[in-house]
Design an enzyme around this catalytic site. Sequence first.
Site, PDB file in Angstrom:
ATOM      1  N   SER A  88       0.713  -1.281   0.025  1.00  0.00           N
ATOM      2  CA  SER A  88       0.053   0.059  -0.079  1.00  0.00           C
ATOM      3  C   SER A  88       0.920   1.337  -0.130  1.00  0.00           C
ATOM      4  CB  SER A  88      -0.695  -0.113   1.331  1.00  0.00           C
ATOM      5  OG  SER A  88      -0.094   0.021   2.536  1.00  0.00           O
ATOM      6  N   HIS A 106      -3.875  -4.717  -4.736  1.00  0.00           N
ATOM      7  CA  HIS A 106      -4.107  -4.010  -3.492  1.00  0.00           C
ATOM      8  C   HIS A 106      -5.395  -4.988  -2.772  1.00  0.00           C
ATOM      9  CE1 HIS A 106      -4.373  -0.706  -0.450  1.00  0.00           C
ATOM     10  NE2 HIS A 106      -3.675  -1.616   0.270  1.00  0.00           N
ATOM     11  N   GLU A 160      -7.656  -3.146  -5.568  1.00  0.00           N
ATOM     12  CA  GLU A 160      -7.000  -2.442  -6.647  1.00  0.00           C
ATOM     13  C   GLU A 160      -6.267  -3.009  -7.594  1.00  0.00           C
ATOM     14  OE1 GLU A 160      -7.135   1.887  -4.235  1.00  0.00           O
ATOM     15  OE2 GLU A 160      -5.725   0.337  -3.556  1.00  0.00           O
ATOM     16  N   ASN A 188      -6.618   4.906  -0.400  1.00  0.00           N
ATOM     17  CA  ASN A 188      -5.786   5.768   0.575  1.00  0.00           C
ATOM     18  C   ASN A 188      -5.967   7.337   0.282  1.00  0.00           C
ATOM     19  OD1 ASN A 188      -5.667   3.695   2.460  1.00  0.00           O
ATOM     20  ND2 ASN A 188      -3.768   2.844   1.728  1.00  0.00           N
TER      21      ASN A 188
END
Lengths: 226, 287
Positions: free
Chosen positions: B119, B142, B154, B192
Amino acid sequence: MNNDGLNTEKILAIIEPHHPRFLQINEHFKTKSKEDALGSYKTYDLILDFSILKTKEKHLFLKELNKTTKAPIISDLSLAWPDFILKKHPQVVGGLSLVFFSPTSKVEYFAKTPSVQSEIQSFLKMLNLEGIHNHHCHLSFHYPRIISMIINEAYFALEEKLANPEDIDQAMKFGVNYPLGPIEWGQKIGLQNVLDLLQELSQITEDPRYRPSTFLKLNADKSNLK
Amino acid sequence: MDIKHVLVVGAGTMGQGIAQWFLTQKVRVELIDHQYEKANEAKEKIFSNFDLLKSKGKLTQEEITIFKDLLHVTTQEQLSKETDLAIEAIFEDLNVKKDLFHKLDKILPEKTIFASNTSSFPITELGASLRASRRKHFLGLHFFNPATLMKLVEIIQGQDTSADIAIKLKEWFKEKGKTPCLCADAPGFIVNRIARNFYGESLRIAQHYDQERFREIDQIVREVGGFKMGPFELMDLIGIDVNLNVTQSVYEAFFHEPRFKPHRLQKEMVTANKLGKKTKQGFYQYE
């Protein structure tokens, strides 16, 4: 007098036809446009000001309105600086943020007194909405501010071709359980409202964090290239 | 694209969850960890999870027999040459990850897709020193915790990643019930990055430690915004330190873009070891 205790005969609602809740509000209250309200000398018990204006324009409008009527005002401050408006206009006894679409049909508001709180709740109930009281609404209402920053970031992401709009929305819904994706959320609120708020926050605070995405500007309703 | 054989490297929380999810898709999984015992413990935990799901009527005995048979704990030296997809889910250290991929590059066939569950690190950088043919098969995957339940994956395309492979992988995950989202290789990927100001702006509204303010902001965000949790209660759940690390990482990676600037209050909380639920004190207090 309606069932919720508001004497709608003595209340003036100031609202423009393009307001998303114009028809609903028109059903329950006497309404006038901003221009017509400034020309009206009737004695009202309460003014519900739904004009969607940024701080400077709101301030000037309320100043003019004060010449017309001394009735207490509950004003939509979705795009305005509450602390400033309250300081300059003691006539304003409450504020609410009706412009920013809520997935739960709830509206953030503040009220100077319990009786004003009760009036706001009654009014919102007439529109099948529920009010959530914010006691610390200084620079802006909380929800519009937070959601505008999230939507702005999504538009920065689009601008940089990070992902397509559908994937951005899906990611936020299925990765962190957002009720809506930021792109679709922006569409429901109206990108011009998001842009207006960010520009207002930027102007008041001079904090570069509120810089709007160019892509947001491009896609906002009025293509504001300021 | 057909994925029948997956290698998961790293038997921590994410590696275990990823392995378990692939097993439920009837994919053969090899699980390795630099600590062999840890991989075995993860295997036992996965088996225990399957048994629990069976006791709740969510899986049949026939299914868990199949799933268990498909899981193999092994070592780097004994990896199968049939691996379609190798996913790294080890701790977040750039050099350790790069070293791992170098080693795997020598062992696994050219057809194997390499993926990182990172990440924090750019995918392009992680794969940069691999041979050109491998870089086309190198991307980010991800997953979100818990990988067995959270639908989002992701799929991050590095600068050299074959678009065709990324798209086919997206289709494969979609067929298997995940919600895969393609994104370019940029800090924070999608989630994020875009989520940063859910926390950042809330901290700026609060400005200083005031539980009444936190409670009000959380209430408004939940009730008006429709979010399941408010920002302060969520930071307490995730760990204020974990959240700050992600914010700082994104802020640095964007060369101090003001939108991502961390807030003094969060730093003060971490310095005071008020990290949230795990320390029984964060923005709120816990029993």
